[in-house]
Design a protein around this motif. Structure first.
Motif, mmCIF file in Angstrom:
data_model
loop_
_atom_site.group_PDB
_atom_site.id
_atom_site.type_symbol
_atom_site.label_atom_id
_atom_site.label_comp_id
_atom_site.label_asym_id
_atom_site.label_seq_id
_atom_site.Cartn_x
_atom_site.Cartn_y
_atom_site.Cartn_z
ATOM 1 N N ILE A 92 0.827 -1.205 0.000
ATOM 2 C CA ILE A 92 0.000 0.000 0.000
ATOM 3 C C ILE A 92 0.861 1.255 0.000
ATOM 4 O O ILE A 92 0.513 2.274 -0.610
ATOM 5 C CB ILE A 92 -0.947 -0.028 1.217
ATOM 6 C CG1 ILE A 92 -2.036 -1.079 1.014
ATOM 7 C CG2 ILE A 92 -1.578 1.346 1.444
ATOM 8 C CD1 ILE A 92 -2.886 -1.329 2.225
ATOM 9 N N ASP A 93 1.996 1.192 0.684
ATOM 10 C CA ASP A 93 2.913 2.333 0.700
ATOM 11 C C ASP A 93 3.224 2.805 -0.714
ATOM 12 O O ASP A 93 3.254 4.015 -0.993
ATOM 13 C CB ASP A 93 4.227 1.953 1.390
ATOM 14 C CG ASP A 93 4.047 1.634 2.867
ATOM 15 O OD1 ASP A 93 2.957 1.917 3.391
ATOM 16 O OD2 ASP A 93 4.987 1.098 3.477
ATOM 17 N N LYS A 94 3.474 1.848 -1.606
ATOM 18 C CA LYS A 94 3.871 2.195 -2.973
ATOM 19 C C LYS A 94 2.731 2.892 -3.724
ATOM 20 O O LYS A 94 2.958 3.811 -4.513
ATOM 21 C CB LYS A 94 4.302 0.942 -3.741
ATOM 22 C CG LYS A 94 5.320 0.067 -3.009
ATOM 23 C CD LYS A 94 6.534 0.853 -2.534
ATOM 24 C CE LYS A 94 7.490 -0.019 -1.745
ATOM 25 N NZ LYS A 94 8.592 0.756 -1.132
ATOM 26 N N VAL A 95 1.502 2.464 -3.457
ATOM 27 C CA VAL A 95 0.341 3.092 -4.092
ATOM 28 C C VAL A 95 0.215 4.550 -3.655
ATOM 29 O O VAL A 95 -0.033 5.448 -4.475
ATOM 30 C CB VAL A 95 -0.941 2.305 -3.753
ATOM 31 C CG1 VAL A 95 -2.177 3.019 -4.314
ATOM 32 C CG2 VAL A 95 -0.862 0.887 -4.298
ATOM 33 N N LEU A 96 0.414 4.809 -2.380
ATOM 34 C CA LEU A 96 0.280 6.173 -1.872
ATOM 35 C C LEU A 96 1.420 7.067 -2.353
ATOM 36 O O LEU A 96 1.219 8.266 -2.591
ATOM 37 C CB LEU A 96 0.221 6.151 -0.341
ATOM 38 C CG LEU A 96 -1.041 5.507 0.232
ATOM 39 C CD1 LEU A 96 -0.991 5.467 1.750
ATOM 40 C CD2 LEU A 96 -2.288 6.254 -0.218
ATOM 41 N N VAL A 97 2.615 6.512 -2.507
ATOM 42 C CA VAL A 97 3.722 7.272 -3.094
ATOM 43 C C VAL A 97 3.331 7.722 -4.498
ATOM 44 O O VAL A 97 3.516 8.890 -4.882
ATOM 45 C CB VAL A 97 5.011 6.427 -3.147
ATOM 46 C CG1 VAL A 97 6.079 7.152 -3.972
ATOM 47 C CG2 VAL A 97 5.540 6.159 -1.751
#
Length: 501
Positions: free
Chosen positions: A275-280
């Motif tokens: 999910i971190d990558k999606v928000l980045v």
């Protein structure tokens, strides 16, 4: 600030209406499974792995982190990923592999229960106060307000009130059973909306390479941005809050067995990293679409997404955004209410209180916590600022006594735990009060800074720096306090169901 009602299509209205009505219906259905306080608070300690993973993700990684984190990347670029996420990942790994087994053996109900077992009622009281403050869903109500503001042009208070009352309704009826089941649905809807929105935004912005080209060089530099190392350290310290996260304690006490608890948290960490990558990506897309801080940080994610999604898909994403926020509000309302009714009223002042009375009081406390949270959201200018301050208070009060109970190899006493909790709570609250009372609001950053003179030099004290003062004082209080009073035998105390009064 909002897009306004002109963008609201009848299809989107129908999707949102079905979603909200469905959440209330689930609460009504699962209310029939509630027989006592433990059923209401811990779902009878029978939570399965799918329920556990769904409710963990939806409760902890809800709207606050969606909006605040994407806004953080929008404002700071890739350095925000280094400043924010790794400490949380490491703290979660420590919690799973070094603490969950020890805590599951206790068979307690809440985080203050654990501190009360080892250090007595003074530590229990301040742990409960800090947990209540931490679990007040102030930033989550703010996120609800942002959602309705951007979509419908409603004032923030109205969106927070309408969405919050729906959450309050199904949580009052069904307790953790309703929370967990609705969280499963909310988690699915939340990330379905995000996954659909991202490729559409990328396509309409001309692809990933074009988006990167539209971001400034400092935005893409992992060592760039305007965050000082001092502020980055604050966010790193926030990660320690995972070790004493009250909702996590509730969930692994509610898991049906130890294996389920561990597997649930391992799944949480794995999904978390994805999910971190999606928000980045959303943060960088937001800057490409609205460069130069054209929108406020908290509005970056939802404004960006609604700009690119067509009717119908807007409703899907908004249902997901509401799901993310509401799934967090329900969990934190439930824990904060139990902290007051169970940890303070029953455990300290009325130990003979029946389960039925505690259950009834908890429901009244739910209403009270919602009202307090609603009015307190007008005090703070930014979602992430509220979260930082709440983390500072909880960490200062609970982290040292918890780690000390299980890992401090030298002399420890009830006095040490009580002093650490007391000093941590008072010092964090005093610092926050002084900065808000004597400091000034820094526009753009949406934070408070108090400038003081130290030996003739100006020092800027940010509100976010509370942990720098309260945490060392709590540690010192713990070390000094352990020199006094009768030593405690932690091995004798760590026995299932023999909770200290």
């Amino acid at each position: 600030m909002g897009i306004g009602t002109s963008t609201a299509h009848i299809v989107d209205w129908i999707i949102i209406a079905i979603y909200l009505a469905g959440m209330v219906y689930v609460g009504a259905v699962w209310s029939k499974r509630i027989d006592d306080f433990e059923d209401y608070m811990l779902a009878g300690r029978m939570m399965t792995l799918p329920l556990l993973v769904g409710t963990l993700m939806a409760s902890y990684f809800g709207g606050v982190y969606m909006y605040a984190d994407a806004g953080f990347f929008y404002a700071e670029g890739l350095i925000a990923q280094i400043a924010y996420y790794p400490p949380y990942d490491f703290a979660a790994i420590f919690l799973v592999f070094f603490l969950v087994a020890r805590l599951r053996i206790l068979g307690d109900l809440t985080l203050p229960d654990v501190l009360g077992r080892f250090y007595g009622n003074v530590a229990r009281f301040f742990a409960a106060l800090s947990s209540i403050f931490y679990c007040l869903p102030i930033p989550h109500l703010m996120a609800l307000g942002v959602t309705f503001d951007v979509w419908l042009g409603w004032p923030m208070w109205l969106g927070a009130l309408v969405g919050g009352l729906v959450v309050l309704a199904y949580t009052l009826m069904g307790g953790l059973w309703a929370v967990a089941v609705t969280d499963m649905v909310q988690f699915t809807v939340m990330w379905l909306g995000m996954i659909v929105a991202l490729p559409i935004a990328l396509y309409k912005m001309g692809g990933w390479s074009h988006i990167l080209a539209m971001n400034p060089e400092w935005h893409l530099d992992p060592s760039g941005g305007s965050l000082s190392w001092v502020i980055m350290a604050v966010y790193a310290t926030m990660g320690l809050t995972v070790i004493v996260e009250p909702v996590f304690y509730q969930r692994f006490f509610a898991a049906r067995d130890h294996k389920t608890a561990v597997r649930g948290f391992v799944a949480l960490i794995t999904i978390w990293i994805l999910i971190d990558k999606v928000l980045v990506a959303f943060g960088l897309v937001g800057w490409a679409a609205f460069p130069g801080f054209q929108i406020k940080q908290d509005y970056a994610l939802i404004t960006t997404v609604l700009t690119f999604l067509p009717y119908g898909l807007q409703g899907l994403f908004l249902a997901g955004a509401l799901a993310a926020i509401m799934s967090t509000i329900d969990s934190y309302l439930l824990v904060s209410a139990a902290n007051l009714s169970h940890d303070i009223v029953r455990k300290i002042f009325r130990p003979t209180m029946s389960d039925k009375s505690v259950l009834k009081l908890t429901k009244w406390c739910l209403v009270g916590m919602f009202v307090v949270s609603f009015f307190m959201m007008f005090v703070f200018p930014r979602i992430l600022l509220v979260e930082v301050l709440k983390c500072a208070v909880l960490t200062s009060v609970c982290l040292i006594p918890i780690l000390g109970a299980f890992f401090w190899p030298f002399r420890k006493s009830m006095v040490g735990g009580a002093m650490a909790a007391l000093v941590g709570f008072v010092s964090a609250c005093v610092y926050i009060f002084l900065v808000f009372a004597k400091g000034s609001l820094l526009e753009g950053w949406d934070t408070y800074i108090w400038t003081v003179q130290v030996f003739g030099a100006e020092v800027n004290l940010w509100a976010e720096m509370a942990i720098y003062f309260s945490f060392p004082l709590a540690l010192l209080a713990y070390l000094i306090g352990n020199m006094f009073g009768k030593p405690i035998d932690t091995k004798a105390l760590a026995q299932r169901k023999e909770v200290a009064s």
